[in-house]
Design a protein around this motif. Structure first.
Motif, PDB file in Angstrom:
ATOM      1  N   UNK A 145       0.837  -1.202   0.000  1.00  0.00           N
ATOM      2  CA  UNK A 145       0.000   0.000   0.000  1.00  0.00           C
ATOM      3  C   UNK A 145       0.876   1.257   0.000  1.00  0.00           C
ATOM      4  N   UNK A 146       1.901   1.250   0.832  1.00  0.00           N
ATOM      5  CA  UNK A 146       2.780   2.421   0.928  1.00  0.00           C
ATOM      6  C   UNK A 146       3.687   2.532  -0.296  1.00  0.00           C
ATOM      7  N   UNK A 147       4.127   1.392  -0.812  1.00  0.00           N
ATOM      8  CA  UNK A 147       5.001   1.421  -1.989  1.00  0.00           C
ATOM      9  C   UNK A 147       4.266   2.009  -3.190  1.00  0.00           C
ATOM     10  N   UNK A 148       2.996   1.638  -3.367  1.00  0.00           N
ATOM     11  CA  UNK A 148       2.229   2.175  -4.499  1.00  0.00           C
ATOM     12  C   UNK A 148       2.005   3.674  -4.354  1.00  0.00           C
ATOM     13  N   UNK A 149       1.974   4.162  -3.104  1.00  0.00           N
ATOM     14  CA  UNK A 149       1.836   5.606  -2.865  1.00  0.00           C
ATOM     15  C   UNK A 149       3.197   6.308  -2.879  1.00  0.00           C
ATOM     16  N   UNK A 150       4.252   5.530  -3.181  1.00  0.00           N
ATOM     17  CA  UNK A 150       5.627   6.049  -3.215  1.00  0.00           C
ATOM     18  C   UNK A 150       6.017   6.659  -1.877  1.00  0.00           C
ATOM     19  N   UNK A 151       5.646   5.963  -0.814  1.00  0.00           N
ATOM     20  CA  UNK A 151       6.013   6.380   0.526  1.00  0.00           C
ATOM     21  C   UNK A 151       6.821   5.280   1.193  1.00  0.00           C
ATOM     22  N   UNK A 152       7.715   5.678   2.087  1.00  0.00           N
ATOM     23  CA  UNK A 152       8.551   4.728   2.820  1.00  0.00           C
ATOM     24  C   UNK A 152       8.002   4.577   4.238  1.00  0.00           C
ATOM     25  N   UNK A 166      -5.074  -5.554  12.159  1.00  0.00           N
ATOM     26  CA  UNK A 166      -4.950  -6.716  11.288  1.00  0.00           C
ATOM     27  C   UNK A 166      -6.156  -7.625  11.216  1.00  0.00           C
ATOM     28  N   UNK A 167      -7.164  -7.421  12.062  1.00  0.00           N
ATOM     29  CA  UNK A 167      -8.325  -8.304  12.013  1.00  0.00           C
ATOM     30  C   UNK A 167      -9.244  -7.989  10.843  1.00  0.00           C
ATOM     31  N   UNK A 168      -9.106  -6.832  10.227  1.00  0.00           N
ATOM     32  CA  UNK A 168      -9.990  -6.413   9.134  1.00  0.00           C
ATOM     33  C   UNK A 168      -9.139  -5.764   8.052  1.00  0.00           C
ATOM     34  N   UNK A 169      -9.061  -6.412   6.874  1.00  0.00           N
ATOM     35  CA  UNK A 169      -8.189  -5.909   5.806  1.00  0.00           C
ATOM     36  C   UNK A 169      -8.651  -4.545   5.300  1.00  0.00           C
ATOM     37  N   UNK A 170      -9.961  -4.347   5.233  1.00  0.00           N
ATOM     38  CA  UNK A 170     -10.470  -3.056   4.770  1.00  0.00           C
ATOM     39  C   UNK A 170     -10.075  -1.943   5.731  1.00  0.00           C
ATOM     40  N   UNK A 171     -10.153  -2.210   7.024  1.00  0.00           N
ATOM     41  CA  UNK A 171      -9.756  -1.216   8.015  1.00  0.00           C
ATOM     42  C   UNK A 171      -8.253  -0.971   7.944  1.00  0.00           C
ATOM     43  N   UNK A 172      -7.500  -2.036   7.714  1.00  0.00           N
ATOM     44  CA  UNK A 172      -6.049  -1.905   7.591  1.00  0.00           C
ATOM     45  C   UNK A 172      -5.691  -1.029   6.398  1.00  0.00           C
ATOM     46  N   UNK A 173      -6.397  -1.217   5.288  1.00  0.00           N
ATOM     47  CA  UNK A 173      -6.163  -0.391   4.100  1.00  0.00           C
ATOM     48  C   UNK A 173      -6.551   1.061   4.356  1.00  0.00           C
ATOM     49  N   UNK A 174      -7.661   1.259   5.065  1.00  0.00           N
ATOM     50  CA  UNK A 174      -8.138   2.615   5.328  1.00  0.00           C
ATOM     51  C   UNK A 174      -7.175   3.378   6.230  1.00  0.00           C
ATOM     52  N   UNK A 175      -6.664   2.721   7.271  1.00  0.00           N
ATOM     53  CA  UNK A 175      -5.752   3.422   8.173  1.00  0.00           C
ATOM     54  C   UNK A 175      -4.412   3.667   7.485  1.00  0.00           C
ATOM     55  N   UNK A 176      -4.014   2.784   6.583  1.00  0.00           N
ATOM     56  CA  UNK A 176      -2.793   3.020   5.804  1.00  0.00           C
ATOM     57  C   UNK A 176      -2.962   4.262   4.933  1.00  0.00           C
TER      58      UNK A 176
END
Length: 328
Positions: A145-152, A166-176
């Protein structure tokens, strides 16, 4: 059939999205729809679900158009599509139309196996949307997720995110995404690497995040720090059960790295995490680990109804872990 990642899937006459992870399936469909519109803004979009999935529906929308525009056709729930539509798709696979992209989304289960076998035999590209369960795979998801946004982002920060969300992939993506947006620098300034401090700033007060911080302090033998963090969680109203569960997870990971032949592949964790745990494990013996695990098991039993004071059970567990480490 060749597997492709959702973020690299390309337009094709037929694409299968297969699996129960809604986030990945929806992203794949959204990407394909965007690609179709970019290729030709006049593309006709069709969704074959509900009443639109009746007999002959695919033939109707996939037949050559009078105006010659391309068509993008989605079957969003292939696993529950009417038998007539499934049979129609089976025939269509043998001779797909050149100006049509047919996206089949199968969200799991055994229904439609004959069609899935036919798609595999035809070499249809497939997006694997199986649930992401292993911690290492979730960390790879976040890193991407961070690599595609060109962030380290620091590996430790990735682990902290997975620990907390980590219990919810959608939430994990949203917080990222929130982290990426909240730490975006002003124009002309280079973005700094995202750290565990940045993660803690957005996960502050979350039970899982606090519990893992308690576990890290306890495993390191920092009793005062661990008890302070625990007190903060308890004052915030954190339930003892998830706190014990998080600490138990950390202790089990520590025990696993001491097993003969333990490695990143067998343990399902990245190299850096294995190195960190292995370094910490050098301060533990088999006997001290056994004492700590016994304390965790007892607390788990007590907070689930066997004890009179769950808060004290958790506090005693933390103290016993710290003292087991120091005793060695």
């Amino acid at each position: 059939m060749s597997d492709v990642e959702w973020h690299s899937v390309a337009l094709a006459p037929i694409v299968l999205v297969h699996g129960t992870e809604t986030l990945i399936a929806d992203r794949a469909v959204r990407r394909l729809r965007t690609l179709a519109k970019e290729a030709d803004p006049s593309v006709a979009i069709h969704d074959l679900s509900g009443e639109a999935a009746g007999p002959g529906s695919l033939t109707q929308v996939a037949s050559p158009s009078l105006f010659g525009e391309p068509r993008f056709v989605v079957v969003p729930d292939l696993q529950s599509a009417p038998d007539a539509l499934v049979l129609e798709i089976q025939d269509y696979v043998k001779n797909p139309e050149a100006d049509v992209t047919l996206v089949l989304v199968h969200r799991g289960g055994n229904r439609g196996k004959k069609l899935l076998d036919a798609l595999k035999k035809a070499g249809v590209p497939r997006v694997d949307a199986r649930p992401v369960k292993r911690a290492g795979d979730k960390q790879a998801f976040v890193a991407a997720e961070f690599a595609r946004a060109e962030r380290r982002i620091q590996p430790e920060a990735v682990a902290a995110l997975v620990d907390a969300f980590g219990t919810d992939l959608a939430e994990l993506a949203a917080i990222s995404r929130q982290l990426i947006e909240d730490t975006t620098p002003d124009q002309g300034r280079q973005a700094a690497r995202i750290t565990t401090q940045d993660v803690h700033a957005v996960t502050a007060g979350r039970v899982e995040s606090t519990a893992f911080a308690v576990a890290d302090a306890a495993i390191a033998g920092k009793e005062q720090e661990a008890l302070q963090l625990l007190a903060q969680a308890q004052l915030a109203g954190a339930d003892p059960v998830p706190i014990v569960a998080a600490i138990a997870s950390k202790m089990r990971s520590l025990a696993k790295v001491t097993a003969p032949g333990a490695g990143p592949r067998s343990l399902g964790m990245p190299d850096w995490m294995l190195r960190n745990l292995s370094r910490e494990a050098r301060s533990w013996t088999d006997r001290s680990l056994a004492r700590a695990l016994e304390a965790v098991a007892r607390a788990d039993h007590e907070v689930k109804g066997a004890g009179r004071d769950p808060r004290w059970s958790v506090q005693r567990m933390v103290m016993e872990i710290c003292r087991a480490r120091r005793a060695r």
